[in-house]
Design a protein around this motif. Sequence first.
Motif, PDB file in Angstrom:
ATOM      1  N   UNK A 290      -9.184  -8.487  10.616  1.00  0.00           N
ATOM      2  CA  UNK A 290      -9.369  -8.601   9.172  1.00  0.00           C
ATOM      3  C   UNK A 290     -10.505  -7.714   8.682  1.00  0.00           C
ATOM      4  N   UNK A 291     -11.680  -7.897   9.253  1.00  0.00           N
ATOM      5  CA  UNK A 291     -12.868  -7.236   8.698  1.00  0.00           C
ATOM      6  C   UNK A 291     -13.046  -5.796   9.177  1.00  0.00           C
ATOM      7  N   UNK A 292     -12.482  -5.453  10.345  1.00  0.00           N
ATOM      8  CA  UNK A 292     -12.580  -4.085  10.832  1.00  0.00           C
ATOM      9  C   UNK A 292     -11.260  -3.317  10.676  1.00  0.00           C
ATOM     10  N   UNK A 293     -10.320  -3.916   9.932  1.00  0.00           N
ATOM     11  CA  UNK A 293      -9.077  -3.254   9.498  1.00  0.00           C
ATOM     12  C   UNK A 293      -8.112  -2.895  10.622  1.00  0.00           C
ATOM     13  N   UNK A 294      -8.282  -3.477  11.807  1.00  0.00           N
ATOM     14  CA  UNK A 294      -7.300  -3.223  12.858  1.00  0.00           C
ATOM     15  C   UNK A 294      -5.949  -3.846  12.516  1.00  0.00           C
ATOM     16  N   UNK A 295      -5.979  -4.897  11.715  1.00  0.00           N
ATOM     17  CA  UNK A 295      -4.727  -5.518  11.306  1.00  0.00           C
ATOM     18  C   UNK A 295      -3.855  -4.570  10.502  1.00  0.00           C
ATOM     19  N   UNK A 296      -4.446  -3.831   9.600  1.00  0.00           N
ATOM     20  CA  UNK A 296      -3.689  -2.872   8.795  1.00  0.00           C
ATOM     21  C   UNK A 296      -3.090  -1.764   9.669  1.00  0.00           C
ATOM     22  N   UNK A 297      -3.836  -1.355  10.698  1.00  0.00           N
ATOM     23  CA  UNK A 297      -3.309  -0.338  11.621  1.00  0.00           C
ATOM     24  C   UNK A 297      -2.146  -0.908  12.431  1.00  0.00           C
ATOM     25  N   UNK A 298      -2.257  -2.175  12.837  1.00  0.00           N
ATOM     26  CA  UNK A 298      -1.155  -2.805  13.567  1.00  0.00           C
ATOM     27  C   UNK A 298       0.072  -2.926  12.670  1.00  0.00           C
ATOM     28  N   UNK A 299      -0.143  -3.225  11.411  1.00  0.00           N
ATOM     29  CA  UNK A 299       0.971  -3.381  10.472  1.00  0.00           C
ATOM     30  C   UNK A 299       1.737  -2.074  10.295  1.00  0.00           C
ATOM     31  N   UNK A 300       1.011  -0.970  10.341  1.00  0.00           N
ATOM     32  CA  UNK A 300       1.635   0.337  10.153  1.00  0.00           C
ATOM     33  C   UNK A 300       2.611   0.688  11.275  1.00  0.00           C
ATOM     34  N   UNK A 301       2.573  -0.046  12.389  1.00  0.00           N
ATOM     35  CA  UNK A 301       3.492   0.213  13.499  1.00  0.00           C
ATOM     36  C   UNK A 301       4.906  -0.298  13.214  1.00  0.00           C
ATOM     37  N   UNK A 302       5.044  -1.149  12.208  1.00  0.00           N
ATOM     38  CA  UNK A 302       6.317  -1.839  11.996  1.00  0.00           C
ATOM     39  C   UNK A 302       6.839  -1.616  10.586  1.00  0.00           C
TER      40      UNK A 302
END
Length: 334
Positions: free
Chosen positions: A298-310
């Motif tokens: 959430x706070x280091x934006x890794x979630x957004x990068x993971x989302x971009x995979x799908x």
Amino acid sequence: MAAKPQQGKAFNVMVVGQNGRLQYEALLFAASLRHFTPDFQGRLFIAEPQPGPAWKHDPRIGNGDLLALLDALEAEILPFENNYFGDSYPYGNKIEALAALPEDEPFVFFDTDTLITGDLMQVPFDFCRPSASLRREGTWPKIELYGPGYGQIWKSLYDKFGLDYASSLDLSQPDEYWRRYLYFNAGFFYYECPRVFGERFLDYALTIRDDPPPELIGQVMDPWLDQVALPLVIHALGGRRDALPEGYLDGAVSCHYRLFPMLYAREADHVVAALEEVAAPNRIKKVLKQYEPIKRMVYQNRGRKARALFDQNDLPRREQAIRNRLKREGFWMR
């Protein structure tokens, strides 16, 4: 005449909170409930198992700052004892905690890894007719080549408890296809009285664990025990699979995300937005960032990068395929 849904009626909500991952998820749940359901009319309980022989370590919430935030969010800590489960089967917390809830008051249980994303008071619950989450896969039973089929296995359980098996079937589904048989995810369930529901749930779960019918020989019950007993409880109390209209829970009003990488990979845009909105206030952020998966996703934006995979409009059909992709790309955390 069927009872009308009790939309707008006060009810209690319960999640389980304990030391470790669940305490952070409980805080996020409480914050999301207060944010998206500001006029919630019931009580919010964080059921907390107490130390004892069932636990190797003290399971109580150990973070003082987090407890203070829960108090500020008007979440009530609800202590309960583990007399039958504990470290050996933590999923049993949801069963034993029901005995501590106020008797004769309608309740909704949610798994702690759930976000409220809409107004829970607008959900048209009919508390006389219990139901549970239909967001599930055919995880149990596992059919062996020369063993009994779905029908034999499920019928043996209905017979064990003197329940009408035939009326539980969805006859629109093919014989020996898992969807034909009443099966829920235990991520949420509800009823008009937690004591009645909890006593039946405990009785069925212990009987299945300790004295299963012969048809269950070879079936793995951990972690599925709660989900095997749950449909029997709901059926026994007059519930059904379609008691709650679609689109509310596991839809516009709640999301059982399970793990933060999975949330970012597959959930709707409004769920991601809700998570980031609820987690944004500094007082919440200060505590939640102590939990590594939330900090990074959430706070280091890794979630957004993971989302971009799908492609959220064309996700793999099976959950395991999503998990495997996240693991390969280094985004798996729990």
